[in-house]
Design an enzyme around this catalytic site. Structure first.
Site, PDB file in Angstrom:
ATOM      1  N   GLY A 214       0.832  -1.198   0.000  1.00 10.62           N
ATOM      2  CA  GLY A 214       0.000   0.000   0.000  1.00 10.62           C
ATOM      3  C   GLY A 214       0.866   1.246   0.000  1.00 10.62           C
ATOM      4  CB  SER A 215       0.052   4.746   0.678  1.00  7.77           C
ATOM      5  OG  SER A 215      -0.467   4.614   1.993  1.00  7.77           O
ATOM      6  CB  THR A 216       5.313   5.623   1.411  1.00  8.18           C
ATOM      7  OG1 THR A 216       5.774   4.945   0.233  1.00  8.18           O
ATOM      8  CG2 THR A 216       6.490   5.895   2.326  1.00  8.18           C
ATOM      9  N   GLY A 219       2.344   2.507   5.296  1.00  6.65           N
ATOM     10  CA  GLY A 219       3.476   1.613   5.597  1.00  6.65           C
ATOM     11  C   GLY A 219       4.251   2.088   6.817  1.00  6.65           C
ATOM     12  CD  GLU A 236       7.370  -5.441  -1.174  1.00  7.98           C
ATOM     13  OE1 GLU A 236       7.926  -4.557  -1.865  1.00  7.98           O
ATOM     14  OE2 GLU A 236       8.001  -6.330  -0.590  1.00  7.98           O
ATOM     15  CB  CYS A 270       3.101   0.350  -6.951  1.00  6.09           C
ATOM     16  SG  CYS A 270       3.367  -1.297  -7.615  1.00  6.09           S
TER      17      CYS A 270
END
Ligand code: NAD
Length: 526
Positions: A214-216, A219, A236, A270
């Site tokens: 998913g998104s940083t 994360g 990831e 991504c």
């Protein structure tokens, strides 16, 4: 979404695809507990039986491929060409790959020991499941991303609690049915419906490891929470991927590839191309070709077989892309084409957008776009292209476009990313053997292929000493005599000087041959 129910809407038509009940976060603990209870039996069934069940999953998915592809398109909008050709197809292939290689990947592996002292030992790696894994996925590849983690997790004997994105909950239900109907026990693969709240509860639960895609931004939250519990996790995350177009590139081919890399899945990959660095000598001709190709793209409901680009997934995404383009316009970039939503259309459609940005405006902290927008920048040479491509807090993938293999490889080595494709883009994500990871703020740990599977098991090292009656000379008691022998042994084994090695043969043989060759017992043993 409200606290109790998720209504899944087709982003092209706003028709409801279905409704599911949200799992209250207070129930997550109990779900994970059930998975732990089911885990030992699943582990004990052995690799052969698990492989047979996963083969069933593959065959079931094959026979229901149209149904899955249609649901992917209806739920998140991508054209059915992509749902069937890229997602469902890759999933079927990847399950087959894991099934075929299960024994090679998960069977014991001998580790031969080179040292003279240990040559006779048995030595091997043994792969065992970790327990219950928590898998959290995004909506943009709503079948391929979960399959790529759930299948190796189950194959290696883990139980799984899976939380899909709140934007693709019906697909989560379908996946659960597929696995259960194919023979996976109900408590071994369970799903949790909902957004951040149950996701957070899953991370805080007793799962052995978290696999998050998913998104940083999210994360980082998960990493913090996992760190507090010393829980392992694979993350990831986002990217801001660059394409380097060299002076010697086939311009026609590169332009087609970059249009696809930037706008397939409506740019919601991504690994979508977001920044393109083009050699100044070919910049104008490249731009012209790119615009011509973009003008021919057909935006529309992904269910129509001739739609090239579907809608964005949500109003939230649409607002975000509008904002990004507006900011770019204000900052002085040139919007060459697109830049606005599609006129007179239902659905979250946004026109494919090309923005020319000066090299001086390429900043390290540029955010991921995640929509149909690419930035073009003219560069003087390969060095400048590499430097600008690397000027990013992300490091997921990059592509290089050139007619010379060596040049492509040299540039690839200098790019700070987890993956580089030369003369193609995106598709390595669906290649079964290719591992997947990101550097910088794009990733921690691996998924996909054998490297991804290794993250899902405890790789235990086992060492067997067959001479089980001989006391080792490095055991107690220690003595002056033994230290003297060890000094000789060090020279004999490792000295770069052959004279010194030979000079130490005799003392070593005298003291140690009894142990090494004659299996003599220590007379001074404790
Ligand atoms: P997201 O981070 O908003 O959500 C991902 C998942 O995390 C969803 O299931 C969501 O419900 C869950 N979640 C949200 N908050 C949580 C929390 N606090 N604790 C636990 N779980 C939580 O991302 P998204 O919008 O679904 O997907 C788009 C993003 O995913 C993009 O940034 C894209 O680059 C990234 N992505 C990365 C890869 C990769 O392999 N690197 C692949 C696909 C997508």
């Amino acid at each position: 979404m409200n606290n109790k129910e998720l209504s899944s809407l087709n982003p092209a038509t706003f028709k409801e695809v279905g409704r599911v009940k949200v799992i209250p976060d207070s129930q997550v603990k109990a779900i994970v507990k059930k998975a732990w209870a089911a885990f030992p039996d699943w582990r004990e069934r052995g690799l052969k039986e698990r492989t047979a069940i996963l083969k069933n999953v593959q065959q079931q998915l094959l026979s229901r491929s149209e149904e899955f592809a249609s649901l992917i398109t209806r739920e998140m909008g991508k054209p059915v060409h992509e749902s069937l050709g890229l997602e469902v197809h890759s999933c079927i292939d990847i399950i087959g790959y894991y099934v075929r290689n299960a024994e090679t990947f998960l069977g014991d592996k001998r580790v031969p020991l080179h040292h003279i002292l240990f040559k006779r030992r048995g030595s091997w790696l043994h792969f065992e499941p970790l327990g219950v894994l928590g898998i959290i996925s995004p909506w943009n590849w709503p079948l391929l991303i979960p399959i790529n983690s759930v299948v190796p997790a189950l194959l290696s004997g883990n139980a799984v609690v899976f939380k899909h994105s709140e934007w693709t909950p019906i697909l989560a239900e379908k996946m659960r049915d597929l696995f259960i109907e194919s023979g996976i026990p109900e408590d071994v693969f369970q799903i949790i419906q909902g957004g951040a709240k149950p996701g957070k509860a899953l991370v805080e639960s007793s799962v052995a490891k978290i696999f998050f895609t998913g998104s940083t931004k999210v994360g980082k939250i998960i990493y913090n929470s996992a760190a507090k519990q010393l829980k392992k996790c694979v993350l990831e995350m986002g990217g801001s991927d660059a394409a380097v177009v060299c002076k010697d590139a086939d311009v026609e081919y590169a332009a087609s590839g970059i249009v696809w890399g930037g706008f397939s899945n409506c740019g919601q990959n991504c690994n979508a191309i977001e920044r393109v660095f083009i050699h100044q000598d070919i910049f104008d001709v490249f731009l012209k070709k790119l615009i011509n190709k973009i003008k021919k793209l057909r935006l529309g409901n992904g269910e129509a077989e001739d739609s090239d680009i579907g809608p964005l997934v949500s109003q939230e995404q649409l607002d975000k892309i509008k904002h990004i383009v507006e900011q770019s316009r204000k900052a002085g970039d040139t919007i060459v084409t697109g830049g606005i939503p599609l006129h007179n259309s239902k659905g979250y459609f946004f026109q494919p957008t090309v923005i020319v940005r000066d090299a001086s405006r390429i900043q390290e902290d540029m955010e991921e776009v995640f929509g149909p927008v690419i930035y073009l920048t003219s560069v003087a040479n390969d060095d400048e292209a590499v430097q600008l491509a690397n000027r990013s807090k992300y490091g997921l993938t990059a592509s290089v476009w050139t007619c010379h293999k060596k040049r492509g490889q040299q540039i690839a080595r200098r790019l700070h990313t987890g993956t580089v494709m030369i003369n193609d883009v995106i598709v390595s994500f669906g290649m079964a053997e290719a591992g997947w990871t990101g550097v910088k703020q794009s990733g921690i740990g691996w998924v996909h292929g054998e490297k991804g599977l290794d993250e899902m098991v405890n790789i235990k090292y086992i060492n067997y000493e067959p001479q089980n009656h001989i006391q080792k000379f490095w055991w107690f008691p220690y003595s002056q005599k033994m230290i003297t022998t060890l000094r000789s042994a060090l020279q004999f084994l490792f000295s770069a000087s052959y004279i010194r090695r030979i000079a130490n043969v005799l003392p070593v043989l005298k003291r140690m041959s009894a142990f090494l060759l004659l299996n003599k017992k220590r007379s001074d043993k404790l």
